[in-house]
Design an enzyme around this catalytic site. Sequence first.
Site, mmCIF file in Angstrom:
data_model
loop_
_atom_site.group_PDB
_atom_site.id
_atom_site.type_symbol
_atom_site.label_atom_id
_atom_site.label_comp_id
_atom_site.label_asym_id
_atom_site.label_seq_id
_atom_site.Cartn_x
_atom_site.Cartn_y
_atom_site.Cartn_z
ATOM 1 C CE LYS A 195 -5.405 52.796 -70.176
ATOM 2 N NZ LYS A 195 -5.560 51.336 -69.977
ATOM 3 N NE ARG A 244 -7.438 43.895 -68.455
ATOM 4 C CZ ARG A 244 -6.927 45.033 -68.015
ATOM 5 N NH1 ARG A 244 -7.463 45.645 -66.962
ATOM 6 N NH2 ARG A 244 -5.873 45.569 -68.602
ATOM 7 C CE1 TYR A 277 -29.940 67.673 -50.653
ATOM 8 C CE2 TYR A 277 -27.735 67.580 -51.614
ATOM 9 C CZ TYR A 277 -29.055 68.026 -51.652
ATOM 10 O OH TYR A 277 -29.476 68.820 -52.683
ATOM 11 C CG MET A 281 -24.903 68.065 -59.540
ATOM 12 S SD MET A 281 -26.419 68.118 -60.518
ATOM 13 C CE MET A 281 -27.022 66.443 -60.314
#
Length: 368
Positions: free
Chosen positions: A35, A131, A256, A304
């Site tokens: 998956k 679940r 940053y 990024m």
Amino acid sequence: MSRPLNADIDLDALRHNYRLARGLAPHSRTLAVLKADGYGHGAIACARALDGLAPAFAVASLEEAASLRMAGITTPIVLMEGIFEASELGDVEALNLWMAVHSDWQVEALLAYRPAHPIPVWLKVDSGMHRLGFAPHRAEAVWARLAAASAQACDLHLMSHFATADAMEPGYFHQQMAVLSKLAERLDAPLCLANSPATLAWPQAYGAWNRPGVMLYGSDPLEASNATSRQLRPVMTLRSAIIAVQTLAAGEPVGYGGRWKAPRPSRIAVVAGGYGDGYDRHAADGTPVLVAGRRAALVGKVSMDMLTVDITDIPEADIGSEVVLWGRAATGEVLSVDEVARHCDTISYTLLTGVLPRVPRRYHGGAD
């Protein structure tokens, strides 16, 4: 020259990890969970690499199964969450899939359907994960209905999911296991239980089928590694290179917000790779990377498209030097994705499945 960031996928390591899982439980059949596009590794390539080894694959949705069938994969495929609407049953039949059922509406849809041949069904029981699945006190009645519907369902199995098989404290695992063992005994039902941590650490969970997932890709899911999990080999290496080097004075900030400031005169490598590629923006200062096969530390916030690494103590490192964000360096040194995940306050699953499509996958190892 193309951007140097690539995800190198070692299919020989994938097969090694599968054989390790299979060898732990020689009396069980071991399906391979594919998956989330093979946990980010490429489900089709992984399925082809395991073709002939794994007797079945497992996915989360009809779309994932259909993509494997379209690629020519004929191995049985289990829909681990079953169908999401009744209209999918026609595709389940057409694609020759096996399916889990975990809810009343799925059972009703299946019993109302008229397949040309009965569909293999795995009944999911909620043994404590809370679940998906039927409560144990209801599972017997649902099993009886499916067993009586021989035109719709065949090859019934019980399945469940462990909440704490990876934990060092085994109490809740044993509680779930007791519920499932008693239910299987009453129904004389074959079981599919063992996920990766249970496959690695809990032989009492081995059933007719086991269902390892992340361990196949070389990640150790256990809170405390054991002798077997330490034999896993990394399948993905997220590999890049230095694209620039900055020489900074003590006290100069990087990135940053200037989160990290050089504590001494420093050499800072700028590396191609960032959160736009799937590398976690939450990586803390000190997150390990391998530069020219040697351990170094990420410094400053991940951008990024770039991240920055302190290479002051690796004088030979320069523009073009190999940088491994996780996986195996050309020198043979390994940086575990699990170790990187801990520095990002996450788990390996999110890192592996989060590598974005713009990162090329390069496959090595081919078929046996």
